[in-house]
Write a protein that holds these residues in place. Structure first.
Motif, PDB file in Angstrom:
ATOM      1  N   ILE A 104       0.854  -1.191   0.000  1.00  0.00           N
ATOM      2  CA  ILE A 104       0.000   0.000   0.000  1.00  0.00           C
ATOM      3  C   ILE A 104       0.888   1.239   0.000  1.00  0.00           C
ATOM      4  CG2 ILE A 104      -1.781   1.271   1.243  1.00  0.00           C
ATOM      5  CD1 ILE A 104      -2.747  -1.307   2.447  1.00  0.00           C
ATOM      6  N   ARG A 105       0.706   2.063  -0.981  1.00  0.00           N
ATOM      7  CA  ARG A 105       1.435   3.332  -0.998  1.00  0.00           C
ATOM      8  C   ARG A 105       0.565   4.372  -0.311  1.00  0.00           C
ATOM      9  NH1 ARG A 105       2.851   6.364  -6.446  1.00  0.00           N
ATOM     10  NH2 ARG A 105       0.610   6.762  -6.585  1.00  0.00           N
ATOM     11  N   THR A 106       1.148   5.124   0.616  1.00  0.00           N
ATOM     12  CA  THR A 106       0.356   6.153   1.300  1.00  0.00           C
ATOM     13  C   THR A 106      -0.004   7.248   0.285  1.00  0.00           C
ATOM     14  OG1 THR A 106       2.353   7.272   2.064  1.00  0.00           O
ATOM     15  CG2 THR A 106       1.380   5.637   3.541  1.00  0.00           C
ATOM     16  N   PHE A 107      -0.990   8.061   0.626  1.00  0.00           N
ATOM     17  CA  PHE A 107      -1.569   9.011  -0.327  1.00  0.00           C
ATOM     18  C   PHE A 107      -0.525   9.820  -1.093  1.00  0.00           C
ATOM     19  CE2 PHE A 107      -5.117   9.190   2.978  1.00  0.00           C
ATOM     20  CZ  PHE A 107      -5.857   8.209   2.332  1.00  0.00           C
ATOM     21  N   ASP A 108      -0.639   9.778  -2.401  1.00  0.00           N
ATOM     22  CA  ASP A 108       0.214  10.600  -3.262  1.00  0.00           C
ATOM     23  C   ASP A 108      -0.691  11.646  -3.904  1.00  0.00           C
ATOM     24  OD1 ASP A 108       2.035  11.688  -4.973  1.00  0.00           O
ATOM     25  OD2 ASP A 108       2.460   9.878  -6.102  1.00  0.00           O
ATOM     26  N   LEU A 109      -1.149  12.589  -3.071  1.00  0.00           N
ATOM     27  CA  LEU A 109      -2.055  13.629  -3.572  1.00  0.00           C
ATOM     28  C   LEU A 109      -1.258  14.788  -4.118  1.00  0.00           C
ATOM     29  CD1 LEU A 109      -4.283  13.320  -0.464  1.00  0.00           C
ATOM     30  CD2 LEU A 109      -5.140  12.973  -2.782  1.00  0.00           C
TER      31      LEU A 109
ATOM     32  N   ILE B 158      11.494   5.331  -4.646  1.00  0.00           N
ATOM     33  CA  ILE B 158      12.631   6.140  -5.087  1.00  0.00           C
ATOM     34  C   ILE B 158      12.223   6.710  -6.432  1.00  0.00           C
ATOM     35  CG2 ILE B 158      15.098   6.180  -5.601  1.00  0.00           C
ATOM     36  CD1 ILE B 158      14.573   5.434  -2.703  1.00  0.00           C
ATOM     37  N   GLU B 159      11.863   7.975  -6.407  1.00  0.00           N
ATOM     38  CA  GLU B 159      11.359   8.604  -7.629  1.00  0.00           C
ATOM     39  C   GLU B 159      11.830  10.048  -7.767  1.00  0.00           C
ATOM     40  OE1 GLU B 159       7.074   8.303  -7.619  1.00  0.00           O
ATOM     41  OE2 GLU B 159       6.935   8.710  -5.492  1.00  0.00           O
ATOM     42  N   ILE B 160      12.718  10.434  -6.870  1.00  0.00           N
ATOM     43  CA  ILE B 160      13.298  11.781  -6.946  1.00  0.00           C
ATOM     44  C   ILE B 160      14.805  11.579  -7.052  1.00  0.00           C
ATOM     45  CG2 ILE B 160      13.646  13.937  -5.677  1.00  0.00           C
ATOM     46  CD1 ILE B 160      11.010  13.601  -4.369  1.00  0.00           C
TER      47      ILE B 160
ATOM     48  N   ASN C  15       8.182   6.715 -13.457  1.00  0.00           N
ATOM     49  CA  ASN C  15       7.412   7.786 -14.113  1.00  0.00           C
ATOM     50  C   ASN C  15       7.889   9.149 -13.615  1.00  0.00           C
ATOM     51  OD1 ASN C  15       5.955   5.626 -15.031  1.00  0.00           O
ATOM     52  ND2 ASN C  15       4.235   5.913 -13.648  1.00  0.00           N
ATOM     53  N   ASP C  16       8.018   9.252 -12.296  1.00  0.00           N
ATOM     54  CA  ASP C  16       8.488  10.515 -11.735  1.00  0.00           C
ATOM     55  C   ASP C  16       9.996  10.633 -11.834  1.00  0.00           C
ATOM     56  OD1 ASP C  16       6.200  11.960 -10.949  1.00  0.00           O
ATOM     57  OD2 ASP C  16       5.847  10.514  -9.355  1.00  0.00           O
ATOM     58  N   LEU C  17      10.702   9.541 -11.600  1.00  0.00           N
ATOM     59  CA  LEU C  17      12.169   9.639 -11.627  1.00  0.00           C
ATOM     60  C   LEU C  17      12.641  10.192 -12.977  1.00  0.00           C
ATOM     61  CD1 LEU C  17      14.780   9.098 -10.031  1.00  0.00           C
ATOM     62  CD2 LEU C  17      14.888   6.856 -11.115  1.00  0.00           C
TER      63      LEU C  17
ATOM     64  N   ASP D 215       8.147  17.517 -17.869  1.00  0.00           N
ATOM     65  CA  ASP D 215       6.808  17.338 -17.312  1.00  0.00           C
ATOM     66  C   ASP D 215       6.162  16.101 -17.957  1.00  0.00           C
ATOM     67  OD1 ASP D 215       4.101  17.462 -16.816  1.00  0.00           O
ATOM     68  OD2 ASP D 215       3.970  19.640 -17.008  1.00  0.00           O
ATOM     69  N   ARG D 216       5.802  15.128 -17.136  1.00  0.00           N
ATOM     70  CA  ARG D 216       5.352  13.850 -17.700  1.00  0.00           C
ATOM     71  C   ARG D 216       3.999  13.922 -18.400  1.00  0.00           C
ATOM     72  NH1 ARG D 216       4.305  10.316 -12.146  1.00  0.00           N
ATOM     73  NH2 ARG D 216       2.517   9.306 -13.084  1.00  0.00           N
ATOM     74  N   VAL D 217       3.245  15.021 -18.217  1.00  0.00           N
ATOM     75  CA  VAL D 217       1.959  15.102 -18.908  1.00  0.00           C
ATOM     76  C   VAL D 217       1.929  16.177 -19.999  1.00  0.00           C
ATOM     77  CG1 VAL D 217       0.615  14.146 -17.000  1.00  0.00           C
ATOM     78  CG2 VAL D 217       0.966  16.599 -17.100  1.00  0.00           C
TER      79      VAL D 217
HETATM   80 MG    MG Z   1       5.280   8.687  -8.699  1.00  0.00          MG
END
Ligand code: MG
Ligand code: PEP
Length: 584
Positions: A339-344, A436-438, A460-462, A470-472
């Motif tokens: 479970i990943r905690t909220f990534d809001l 690990i995405e930064i 995706n973020d890394l 910007d990924r989008v």
């Molecule tokens: Mg991410």
């Protein structure tokens, strides 16, 4: 468009894979004529009443359609219609119609169409793919409301009675909902992109689709024979015998691959020389769980819990979250549920219940763990629910967007507090991981590895942070390169740091489902890959076709290369040799 003998080819983007051969049914955008006529002041009340009735009727129709889509392909895709419901409830739009009714004194269908078209036009001009899609939603709902005002039945665009390939200028979610899957063998549209709703629905329905064909509807006539190639994005009119035989062979090969993929369900994802790589699935909603085992995944490697906030204006309580996590954990046990905690925040939800406000750089802003550590009540409520659910299954937890050690320690300290609040767990300790995405986390991975049980790499973020892409953002999509040498070096640093500290490391970003880059991830020694459930069989086939030494050799070679394209070419060489049929 290009001609070859009698054959004519239209080129677009293949957004839903597969081949289809049939006659076409061309649907042209014939908006209903709305005449303008004058009304007396005494009739304004009547016009308002007609408008309100049409809005209610439209709302009911949208809810019915949503229900139909939810039953056919799942709640996630049905959520597309939420945007339609928002249009029907848009106070600014409604007030503008009422105001103009008073000032212009003409019939409400005309006033409404004017106001709605202005809105849609403004949205369609904004340089943002998401907002441009909202313009399509707006047109879809406008058409529906106008027909309701005119007392006409909702328009079904699909009147062909025989199996066909649907060719349209654009398809709206309403169109897709009224589509007969037995009759529509393929979809081709003038407009659209990979992220458009047409593409999403076509993929869910497993219907081959090509979008972005520009003016195909103007050049084609219903009844023509075509071949649609959803892999490479081609619509071929009157295909020659040579083309048909070429595609006939592809069809046979793809048919074999599909059969082989189905047979893989019960097998493990182990390389040909015996290294097992855990293959898990990513889920967004509890309803996605059935697909996990159906596709032969070994558990859930990423549960994006922020999707609990979709379609609601209240925060999910501890009890509600506990019930949700418990059910999912029970369904997948004894396999793990991470479970990943909220990534809001970021491109994620900024919904009623949690307003992260407008930020200039949302991806670099108040997001994920940063948000949670400052909204400690929301964070602790979730942590307690996860800890309680961990008693019933094989639950692990991970924190998104960790940028360094202090942040990780802070998050772990809050988790410890929650342990005390819910009481010690009876059966051992729960594994705690860091995403690990930064880049800063990747570079300090050795320090982080000493204080967690696992790493899960969010490529995706890394990638977006490493290359500053910007990924989008469509305009710079060509710069978003998973095989960038800098990305590979970071991946290696992360994997090495994990193993030097005896913890396992997985990849849960989209790079793990790209069969071109899987050899690199295998060669780097990744212990787990986690991908969308429908991609699991393909990834499994790729892993099973590879051997560790050749993947390690590939990694050694590509780490010496200086450009993304050279690295990609080397990856493709090995991938083509081992499982060419999975590519393209
Ligand atoms: Mg991410
Ligand atoms: C990622 O960044 O790769 C990831 C898996 O997380 P998300 O796509 O939800 O940001």
């Amino acid at each position: 468009m290009s001609g070859d003998n009698k054959e004519i080819r239209f080129r677009g983007a293949g957004v839903s894979p597969g081949l289809a051969r049939a006659v076409i049914h061309v649907v042209r955008d014939d908006l209903d004529d709305v005449v303008r006529y004058h009304i007396e002041p005494s009739q304004i009340g009547n016009e308002i009443a007609r408008f309100e009735a049409a809005l209610v009727q439209t709302r009911v129709q949208i809810l019915e359609m949503q229900q139909k889509i939810a039953e056919a392909i799942g709640a996630k895709d049905a959520a597309i219609f939420d945007a339609h419901l928002l249009v029907v409830e848009d106070r600014t739009l409604i007030d503008e119609v009422l105001r103009r009714l008073e000032t212009e004194r003409c019939n409400v269908e005309w006033v409404f169409q004017e106001v709605a078209n202005n809105y849609a036009e403004t949205l369609s001009k904004i340089d943002d793919p998401y907002l441009r899609e909202r313009a399509v939603d707006m047109q879809d709902v406008t058409r529906r409301i106008v027909r309701n005002l005119q007392g006409k039945a909702p328009k079904a665009v699909f009147s062909a009675a025989e199996p066909h390939i649907l060719v349209a200028h654009n398809l709206t979610p309403s169109d897709a909902a009224s589509m007969d899957r037995q009759l529509v063998l393929g979809i081709a549209t003038d407009l659209g992109s990979r992220t458009s709703h047409t593409a999403i629905i076509a993929r869910s329905l497993n219907i081959p689709a090509v979008v972005g064909l520009h003016d195909a509807t103007e050049k084609l006539e219903s009844g023509q024979h075509v071949l649609l190639d959803g892999y490479t994005g081609l619509l071929i009119v009157d295909p020659t015998a040579e083309t048909l035989s070429y595609y006939g062979e592809i069809e046979i090969r793809k048919g074999q691959v599909t059969k082989e993929l189905k047979q893989l369900r019960e097998t493990t994802s182990t390389t040909s020389d015996g290294r097992h790589i855990v293959l898990s699935a990513n889920i967004e909603l509890p309803g996605d769980v059935d697909a996990v085992a159906e596709n032969g995944a070994e558990g859930i490697g990423l549960y994006r819990t922020e999707f609990l906030f979709v379609n609601r204006n209240t925060l999910p309580s501890e009890e509600e979250q506990y019930e949700t996590y418990r059910k999912v954990a029970e369904q997948v046990k004894p396999n793990p549920l991470i479970i990943r905690t909220f990534d809001l925040g970021g491109d994620k939800l900024a919904v009623g219940a949690v307003d992260v406000g407008d930020e200039l750089n949302p991806f670099l802003g108040w997001r994920a763990i940063r948000f949670c550590l400052e909204n400690i009540d929301i964070f602790k409520t979730q942590l307690r629910a996860i800890l309680r659910a961990s008693a019933v299954g094989n639950v692990k937890i991970m924190f998104p967007m960790i940028s360094g050690l202090e942040e990780l320690r802070h998050a772990k300290a809050v988790l410890d507090e929650c342990w005390n609040e819910v009481g010690e767990k009876k059966s051992g300790k729960m594994e705690v991981g860091a995403m690990i995405e930064i880049p800063s986390a990747a570079i300090s991975a050795d320090a982080l590895a000493r204080e967690v049980d696992f790493f899960s790499i969010g490529t995706n973020d890394l990638i977006q942070y490493t290359i500053a892409v910007d990924r989008v953002n469509e305009r710079i999509a060509h710069l978003y390169e998973p095989t960038h040498p800098a990305v590979l070096r970071l991946l290696k640093m992360i994997a090495d740091a994990a193993h030097a500290n005896d913890i396992w490391v997985g990849v849960c970003g989209e790079m793990a489902r790209d069969v071109a880059t899987i050899p690199i991830l295998v060669g780097l020694g990744m212990d787990e890959l986690s991908v969308g459930a429908t991609s699991v069989p393909r990834v499994k086939m790729a892993v099973r076709s590879l051997a560790m030494p050749e993947c390690q050799q590939l990694v050694n070679e590509v780490l010496q290369l200086q450009t993304s394209s050279e690295i990609l070419a080397r990856c493709l060489e090995l991938a083509t040799k081992r499982y060419g049929d999975l590519l393209g």
